[in-house]
Structures are given as structure tokens and as C-alpha cells.
Scaffold this active site. Structure first.
Site, PDB file in Angstrom:
ATOM      1  N   ALA A 159     -30.542   8.961   7.598  1.00 31.47           N
ATOM      2  CA  ALA A 159     -30.394   8.722   6.196  1.00 31.47           C
ATOM      3  C   ALA A 159     -29.180   9.421   5.702  1.00 31.47           C
ATOM      4  O   ALA A 159     -28.751   9.674   4.333  1.00 31.47           O
ATOM      5  CB  ALA A 159     -31.574   9.465   5.587  1.00 31.47           C
TER       6      ALA A 159
ATOM      7  N   GLY B 287     -20.603  14.300  13.918  1.00 36.36           N
ATOM      8  CA  GLY B 287     -19.651  15.354  13.571  1.00 36.36           C
ATOM      9  C   GLY B 287     -20.211  16.407  12.484  1.00 36.36           C
ATOM     10  O   GLY B 287     -19.441  17.237  11.796  1.00 36.36           O
ATOM     11  N   SER B 288     -21.527  16.605  12.366  1.00 37.15           N
ATOM     12  CA  SER B 288     -22.281  17.310  11.370  1.00 37.15           C
ATOM     13  C   SER B 288     -21.654  18.877  11.662  1.00 37.15           C
ATOM     14  O   SER B 288     -21.453  19.498  10.616  1.00 37.15           O
ATOM     15  CB  SER B 288     -23.566  17.132  11.305  1.00 37.15           C
ATOM     16  OG  SER B 288     -24.254  17.310  12.437  1.00 37.15           O
TER      17      SER B 288
ATOM     18  N   ARG C 265     -27.710  12.110   5.584  1.00 36.22           N
ATOM     19  CA  ARG C 265     -28.126  13.165   4.696  1.00 36.22           C
ATOM     20  C   ARG C 265     -27.623  14.439   5.193  1.00 36.22           C
ATOM     21  O   ARG C 265     -27.401  15.578   4.403  1.00 36.22           O
ATOM     22  CB  ARG C 265     -29.611  13.262   4.493  1.00 36.22           C
ATOM     23  CG  ARG C 265     -30.213  13.609   5.729  1.00 36.22           C
ATOM     24  CD  ARG C 265     -31.774  13.668   5.625  1.00 36.22           C
ATOM     25  NE  ARG C 265     -32.211  14.824   4.965  1.00 36.22           N
ATOM     26  CZ  ARG C 265     -32.189  15.830   5.690  1.00 36.22           C
ATOM     27  NH1 ARG C 265     -31.694  16.153   6.843  1.00 36.22           N
ATOM     28  NH2 ARG C 265     -32.890  16.887   5.039  1.00 36.22           N
ATOM     29  N   GLN C 266     -26.971  14.742   6.399  1.00 34.69           N
ATOM     30  CA  GLN C 266     -26.634  15.927   6.770  1.00 34.69           C
ATOM     31  C   GLN C 266     -25.421  16.878   5.978  1.00 34.69           C
ATOM     32  O   GLN C 266     -25.380  17.814   5.661  1.00 34.69           O
ATOM     33  CB  GLN C 266     -26.358  16.270   8.233  1.00 34.69           C
ATOM     34  CG  GLN C 266     -27.515  16.024   9.078  1.00 34.69           C
ATOM     35  CD  GLN C 266     -28.763  16.884   8.768  1.00 34.69           C
ATOM     36  OE1 GLN C 266     -28.777  17.928   7.696  1.00 34.69           O
ATOM     37  NE2 GLN C 266     -29.789  16.992   9.623  1.00 34.69           N
ATOM     38  N   THR C 267     -24.407  15.763   5.877  1.00 30.02           N
ATOM     39  CA  THR C 267     -23.283  16.490   4.919  1.00 30.02           C
ATOM     40  C   THR C 267     -23.488  16.901   3.746  1.00 30.02           C
ATOM     41  O   THR C 267     -23.209  17.783   3.026  1.00 30.02           O
ATOM     42  CB  THR C 267     -22.092  15.304   5.007  1.00 30.02           C
ATOM     43  OG1 THR C 267     -21.617  15.368   6.270  1.00 30.02           O
ATOM     44  CG2 THR C 267     -20.891  15.867   3.908  1.00 30.02           C
TER      45      THR C 267
ATOM     46  N   GLY D 128     -23.291  13.315  17.267  1.00 31.96           N
ATOM     47  CA  GLY D 128     -22.072  12.945  17.739  1.00 31.96           C
ATOM     48  C   GLY D 128     -21.384  12.310  16.434  1.00 31.96           C
ATOM     49  O   GLY D 128     -20.142  11.933  16.661  1.00 31.96           O
TER      50      GLY D 128
ATOM     51  N   GLU E 100     -24.102   5.784   7.700  1.00 32.38           N
ATOM     52  CA  GLU E 100     -24.670   4.245   7.442  1.00 32.38           C
ATOM     53  C   GLU E 100     -23.903   3.505   6.743  1.00 32.38           C
ATOM     54  O   GLU E 100     -23.690   2.439   6.938  1.00 32.38           O
ATOM     55  CB  GLU E 100     -26.247   4.356   7.008  1.00 32.38           C
ATOM     56  CG  GLU E 100     -27.068   5.293   7.998  1.00 32.38           C
ATOM     57  CD  GLU E 100     -28.328   5.734   7.583  1.00 32.38           C
ATOM     58  OE1 GLU E 100     -29.545   4.858   7.809  1.00 32.38           O
ATOM     59  OE2 GLU E 100     -28.371   6.654   7.080  1.00 32.38           O
TER      60      GLU E 100
END
Lengths: 337, 420
Positions: free
Chosen positions: A88, A50-51, A90-92, A48, A289
């Protein structure tokens, strides 16, 4: 009836990724199809935040097609490579880099084919955008990505790219020294509150939220994360507490475990700061985060600014605020008696 | 076409979500599907003497009632230590623990059967306060001691930092246990597909990790487990540990039929991790100009009964304990401690959320003692490019903190030139 207003500030930082030398890896697969559409395969679950949209934008930008041409297939263990966890922040950063690398590889295969076809001696002489590949400096000469991809496929060229990115960190030594995270995101928020000194109720009037995200891939997404982070921070500051008795949960419902509603969320002024991170995709770091970290301390400092009451136990429920008010100003005890 | 980077492109899954077309696990049905329900007991520490499932089995529509002996692989899960039982064999350590799981033709029958399971247990000594749990002689949550993790950060010399300080403030701060409160309670649908593989539809943060956990518990190779992530109704860290994945898979594996499990909101509170309550004892000093001379902090995080991500969470708390400031002398100790409270794990911020409530309070207390504006003390301490953090890391690039501070202060109408 006494209402006091105050303003508080908080500065925070947040190290992105697993950290501490743990392999923080994401792999993505990208394929350009005959009609110029693109499939991105990534294990990254979009929770949710937005990755999938961010990864579609990165693939579209790198290959040179409109974002509508990109389909993201995500988070199916039979169909997508491991992208690590959606956590974490971390995805972007990590999967964004993986998708960028995979897209670059797929796009370069197409550019190499087109360079041969158009008699251009290097792919550096080609530019891909908006669904077309053009010769740099001679834009009359161009071919659509769909046509080029179709011709390439008929000649046996497969436009598939794989990209893997690993974030750099080191394990801390026995004195806690090293590079535990990379990169760091930064945030500063300023909260304005109104404290009812009779009831202890705190109303958050406004939060200004400035966040260094490296580079915003999707400005609307960043603003959404900031607003959600502030809302969650209001809950942390003022209301949320799992109440335990002998290890059992006394308030396992939303009638007794209070979270902010739309009426509790203040006016939010998001400010996006972009100090690009050289290792990030297009300079991006992340914001998921970090967005929530400064809110609660800024609210607590605003209560302090308004009343002189320094709370040390959170959340700042009306009962705790009244207690802290009395501790800060012993005269209040007589007033209330 | 200009650059797509930065554009507020609409969310690609947005239309599906706002029109109700998005598929969450609770929306999925298969022919012949059963409904699963977990059974817990309302005590945090106990020895299980007997789990009597006879009455439950006799309820019409009940197809399977499973207990610990029915777990074919490793009866445990966990992101760092796989010690949280799938189904409790003998020892309950928290109210999260599941004792048995039921599959039935209807949700009502499954609920009735779960309640009809007779669990005989003996309450055992328990510990609920992490400070008590750290003391010698405290009831042990696990045999190898209650202190799960301790990290030290040492930089400079704290005594020098104290001597150089014109003002020192010392306080202890306590944060609460928190719930993620995502919109969509846990749900999972598991089935054995036409290849004989276990297929699980679930809202998760990390499908590839879920596959590892499910395969290990079922004793299957990972290639025979498929995790399909549905639409996810919020996560915030609560979907990193196993909740229903293994239970639903286990029921599907035993019955050969598709099984759906959907948590009520109350079950959801018991099912996933919580945010660590932390006790943070801080001493912070600054010189006359407000420049920090030292930070000394002890942070104790209540891990609850299982490890989940606790060591990593407390590490993150320790690394971020000074705040985004240059501090020459640093002494940080952070501990993760087992108790018999509900287990804690990842939640938005992952240990970097609680320390700001302490270090930012300390900054304002120091500012008040030194007669400085809260902006000023921060302006004089914030990390800038090339600065070194408490872990000795040189910040080489992308340190946008000064820009954030200036932008926020200006938006608030503060006269930053005067306050610098």
C-alpha cells in the site's frame, strides 16, 4: 511495412495506506549508543524497495548523525515491533513517521542531558548534526554525540525512543462517502510508441514519468521505483497474461508468460515533483505503487494516437492490436487480403 | 552537513545483494535439515475421496507425509477470511490447493514421494467466468454465495450528469490475470529452536502477520512463533498471503527437524495470488468544454476461489474509478466475485491499477469527440488543492497533479500555454 508513431498521456492518483478506517499503524524503537551509533528497530520488511535505507536516513537526520552510523534491524518478530505490512505504498509514510517520532524522543533525551551539561536553558538552544551537538548561535561550544551519549549512559540516562504513528482515514458510508485514504500520490506519464501496422507489434520508445511524492527522502530510490514501475507497466500494457483453461494455468513459466526484458524497457525520463504533505515525514508520501499506474494507459493512448485503434482488452498483444486496427480502419482488411 | 533528506544515499543492503552475500531462505541450511514438497492436483473443483500416502511413505528417505488431519490448529489461512486450506480435507476449489505435504532427506526423495501420493477425487461443477458466477444457479464456490463483496459510491445525480453532457462515451474494458513474476520464488526454512519455539526464515512482506497465521494453524501462542525475514527478492503483493510458511512449519513441528521448502518457478505460479482480471463497464460524459459531468462504472473483479484481499482491492478500484478528476455526478459499483480460478490478491496498485486503463481511455475518446487535445481535457478536470473527490473527500494538501501534468507535458515538448 508501415510503422506509425504516436504519443499518449495518462493521469493517475493513488491513496496510500490500508484505508477505510482500518488501523494503519507502525511502531519503531530507536536507541542511541555510547559511540554515537544508532539502532532502529522496525517490523518493516524491506522487499527491495529501499525502506531500510529511507528509515536510516530519517533517523540520522532527526538525531544528527551520519547515515553510516545507523543500523536498521528489521522484520524479525522476536526483535522488532509491528510496523504493518510492506504494501500500500505505506512504509515511507507510516513507518517513516514512526521512526521520526522514535528518533526525536531518543534525541531529545540526549539534548536534555547536554543542555544541563552545557548550561543551556532549553533544548531549543541546541542543534544536532553531523555527529555533534552545538549551541545555537555559539558554535564554538559543542560536544560530540558519541561523547555526550557515553556520559549520559554513565549517569543512568537511557537514550531510547518509541514512536507509533497511525494514518488518518475513515470508513466509507453506505454511499461510499468518507475519507478512504490519506494522503494521495499523483502521477502523469507520457509514452511514445511505434506501432507496426502489419504485425501489430508495439515498441515503446520513451516514457516521461512525473510523480508527486510529497518529498523524496532518497532521490535515487524514487527514480528506481519510477523506472521499475514503468517497466512493470510495459508488461501490463503489452504482454503479461496468465492464460487459464478450466481454472488451470497454461503458462506457468517465463518461456510462456512473457515479461519485459531489458530490450523492451524504453528510455525513461523520471521527473520528481515535491508538493509536501504536512502529515508526512519531512513532507513525504510514497511512490512504490503510484509509479506503475500511468504507464499502461499512456501506452494504450499512444497506440490510439498513432493508429486510431482503441483497444478495450489488455494486454495489447500483436493479435489484439491487429484486430483493433482492422476495427478502426475497415480498409485495412482489403489491404491485408 | 546539510540535510540528509533527499540525498541519494546508497542502499544499505545493496553491497550484500550485488556481491551475493545477501542471504535468501534458499541459502539457509541447518544440520539434519529435511526438504519439503507440496502436492496439488490439476483440477480446479473436486471432492477428495481418498489420499493414499502408503506408497509415498515407503520411498527411501521419506520422513513424513502429512494431510489435513495432521494440522493441529485451524486448517485455514487468509488475510481477511482464513478459509484457504493449509491442506485440503475434502473440497478442492482451485489449482492452488495443497492436498498433502512431504518431508524427506533429499529434495529428490521429497519430489518422488509427492508424486507417489495417490489422490482419488471426483470433479465437481465449477465456474470460471465471474459474470456467470454472479448469476443465480451458478455452481457455488463457497456456500454463502459467489458475490464476495459489493461497494457502491454515489455522489450527485447521474441523470443530471447525463443531461449536462455534450458527449458521452461508453465502453467495456477487460484486463488480464497477471503474475507478480518476482525474481526469487518462494522459499522457507522452518525449525523448532532450543526454546521449543517455531522459527521460520522466509522472504515476506509482513512478518508479524505471518506469525498470526502460523500460530493459528499450529495451535500455538504467537510468542512461540518467530518469523525472521531474510533478504526479499521482490514481492509486489505476492508475499502477503501464506505460501510455504505454514507447510514448512508443520513439517518441522511433526518431524522435530529443520525443513526447507523451495518452490520451482512453476510451483510459484500456483502458490501465490494473482492480479485481479477486471471487467470494467464505463460511461463517461463531458460538456462542450470537456468538463466531466458524470462517470458511471461497474467493475467486476475475479477473486478466484479465495478471498485474500479481494474486498479491499475492489474497494480501492471503486475509490479510484473516476480517475484524478473532479466529477460532480458519480455512480460506481464494484464487485469481488468468487470463481474456481486461481485466487487473486494484492499486486502493485492493489485495484487502482486496472481502472486507469478504462478511465484514461475514456478521457481520450471524449477528447476526440469534442475536438480537444488530450492535455486540454485533462487540464480542465484534474483534481487541485481544495477539490472534492468522488467519495466527498476534500483534498486539503499535497495535490501535486497540476505540477506533474505541466512538467510531463513540457518535457514532451507540448505547448501547454496554448493547450490550456
Amino acid at each position: 511495412m508501415a510503422k506509425k508513431r504516436g504519443v499518449g498521456i495518462a493521469c493517475t492518483f493513488y491513496g496510500i495506506g490500508y484505508g477505510n478506517g482500518f488501523p494503519d499503524v507502525s511502531t519503531a524503537l530507536v536507541e542511541i549508543h555510547d559511540d554515537g551509533s544508532v539502532t532502529v528497530r522496525t517490523g518493516a520488511a524491506d522487499c527491495g524497495q529501499g525502506s531500510s535505507t529511507v528509515l536510516a536516513q530519517i533517523a540520522a537526520q532527526e538525531i544528527g548523525v551520519p547515515v553510516e552510523k545507523v543500523t536498521v534491524v528489521s522484520a524479525d518478530t522476536d526483535a522488532t515491533p509491528d510496523a504493518g505490512t510492506t504494501a500500500a505504498t505505506r512504509q515511507t509514510y507510516v513507518s517513516g513517521n514512526a521512526v521520526r517520532l522514535a528518533s526525536r524522543k531518543a534525541a531529545d533525551k540526549l539534548l536534555e542531558f547536554v543542555a544541563r551539561e552545557l548550561g543551556v536553558n532549553t533544548i531549543m538552544g541546541l542543534k544536532a548534526s553531523d555527529g555533534y551537538i552545538t549551541v545555537l548561535g555559539y558554535p564554538q561550544k559543542r560536544v560530540s554525540i558519541a561523547e555526550a551519549a557515553s556520559r549520559a549512559r554513565l549517569q543512568g540516562v537511557r537514550l531510547v525512543g518509541e514512536g507509533t504513528f497511525t494514518a488518518h482515514t475513515t470508513k466509507l458510508d453506505e454511499n461510499g462517502q468518507g475519507v478512504p485514504y490519506w494522503p494521495y500520490a499523483f502521477g502523469v506519464q507520457i509514452a511514445e510508441v511505434e506501432v507496426d501496422t502489419e504485425t501489430g507489434e508495439v515498441k515503446v520508445l520513451k516514457v516521461i514519468a512525473a510523480h508527486d511524492v510529497g518529498r523524496a527522502i532518497n532521490k535515487a530510490g524514487v527514480i528506481g521505483q519510477i523506472c521499475g514501475g514503468v517497466a512493470m507497466g510495459v508488461g501490463l500494457a503489452l504482454m503479461e497474461e496468465v492464460v487459464l483453461q478450466q481454472g488451470n494455468i497454461l503458462n506457468p513459466s517465463f518461456s510462456t508468460y512473457l515479461i519485459p526484458t531489458s530490450l523492451d524497457v524504453p528510455e525513461i525520463e523520471p521527473i520528481i515533483i515535491e508538493d509536501p504533505e504536512p502529515t508526512g515525514p519531512y513532507g513525504a508520501k510514497g511512490v512504490g505503487e503510484p509509479a506503475t499506474l500511468p504507464t499502461a494507459p499512456a501506452i494504450l493512448n499512444a497506440i490510439y494516437n498513432a493508429t486510431g485503434a482503441r483497444l478495450t482488452e489488455f494486454p495489447a498483444t500483436p493479435e489484439r492490436v491487429l484486430k483493433a486496427l482492422k476495427a478502426a480502419n475497415p480498409a485495412l482488411k482489403e489491404d491485408s487480403n | 552537513m546539510g540535510s540528509l533528506i533527499g540525498q541519494p544515499v546508497g542502499r544499505i543492503e545493496g553491497p550484500g545483494k550485488v556481491t551475493g552475500r545477501a542471504i535468501y531462505p534458499a541459502d539457509i541450511t541447518f544440520p539434519g535439515m529435511l526438504y519439503g514438497k507440496a502436492r496439488r492436483i490439476p483440477v480446479a473443483s473436486a471432492r477428495i475421496d481418498k489420499v493414499d500416502v502408503e506408497a509415498a511413505r515407503k520411498i527411501p528417505g521419506v520422513v513424513a507425509v502429512l494431510t489435513a488431519k495432521d494440522v493441529p490448529g485451524h486448517n485455514g489461512h487468509g488475510v481477511l477470511i482464513p478459509h484457504m486450506p493449509v491442506l485440503v480435507a475434502d473440497r478442492v476449489r482451485s489449482v492452488n490447493d495443497v492436498v498433502a505435504v512431504v518431508a524427506a532427506e533429499s529434495e529428490e526423495a521429497a519430489e518422488e514421494a509427492a508424486e507417489a501420493i495417490k489422490v482419488e477425487y471426483e470433479p465437481l461443477p465449477a465456474v470460471f467466468d465471474p459474470l456467470e458466477a454472479m448469476k443465480p444457479g451458478a455452481p457455488l464456490v463457497h456456500e454463502d454465495g459467489n458475490i464476495l463483496y459489493h461497494i457502491k459510491i454515489r455522489r450527485g445525480n447521474i441523470d443530471v450528469g447525463r443531461k449536462e453532457a455534450a458527449a458521452i462515451v461508453t465502453r467495456t474494458y477487460r484486463t488480464a490475470m497477471m503474475e507478480h513474476a518476482f525474481l526469487q520464488p518462494e522459499a522457507a526454512v522452518a525449525r523448532v529452536d532450543e526454546r521449543g519455539h517455531i522459527e521460520i526464515h522466509v522472504a515476506t512482506q509482513y512478518p508479524h502477520w505471518d506469525r498470526v497465521e502460523v500460530a493459528r494453524a499450529l495451535g500455538l501462542p504467537e510468542t512461540r512463533v518467530r518469523i525472521i525475514t531474510t533478504a526479499v527478492g521482490g514481492a509486489f503483493g505476492a508475499r502477503e498471503d501464506m505460501t510455504l510458511q505454514i507447510l514448512a512449519a508443520l513439517l518441522a513441528w511433526h518431524t522435530g527437524r529443520p525443513v526447507k521448502m523451495v518452490n520451482t518457478r512453476e510451483e510459484s505460479f500456483y502458490s501465490h495470488s494473482k492480479r485481479h482480471p477486471m471487467i470494467m463497464k464505463y460511461s463517461t460524459g463531458a460538456d462542450r468544454e470537456g468538463r466531466l459531468t458524470f462517470v458511471e462504472a461497474e467493475i467486476i473483479g475475479d477473486s478466484g476461489a479465495y478471498a485474500s484481499w479481494s474486498p479491499n482491492v475492489l474497494r480501492k478500484a471503486a475509490v479510484h474509478a473516476t480517475g484524478p478528476y473532479y466529477v460532480p455526478h458519480v455512480k460506481i459499483d464494484a464487485y469481488a466475485v468468487y470463481t474456481n480460478n486461481p485466487f487473486t490478491g494484492a499486486m502493485r496498485g492493489f485495484g487502482a491499477t486496472q481502472p486507469p486503463l478504462a478511465y484514461e481511455a475514456q478521457m481520450d475518446l471524449l477528447a476526440a469527440e469534442l475536438g480537444l487535445h488530450p492535455f486540454t481535457i485533462r487540464w480542465r478536470n484534474i483534481l487541485r488543492q481544495g477539490d472534492v473527490t468522488a467519495t466527498g473527500q476534500v483534498l486539503e494538501s499535497s495535490v501535486g497533479l497540476e505540477a506533474c501534468l505541466l512538467a510531463a507535458a513540457r518535457a514532451a515538448g507540448w505547448d501547454v500555454e496554448r493547450l490550456k
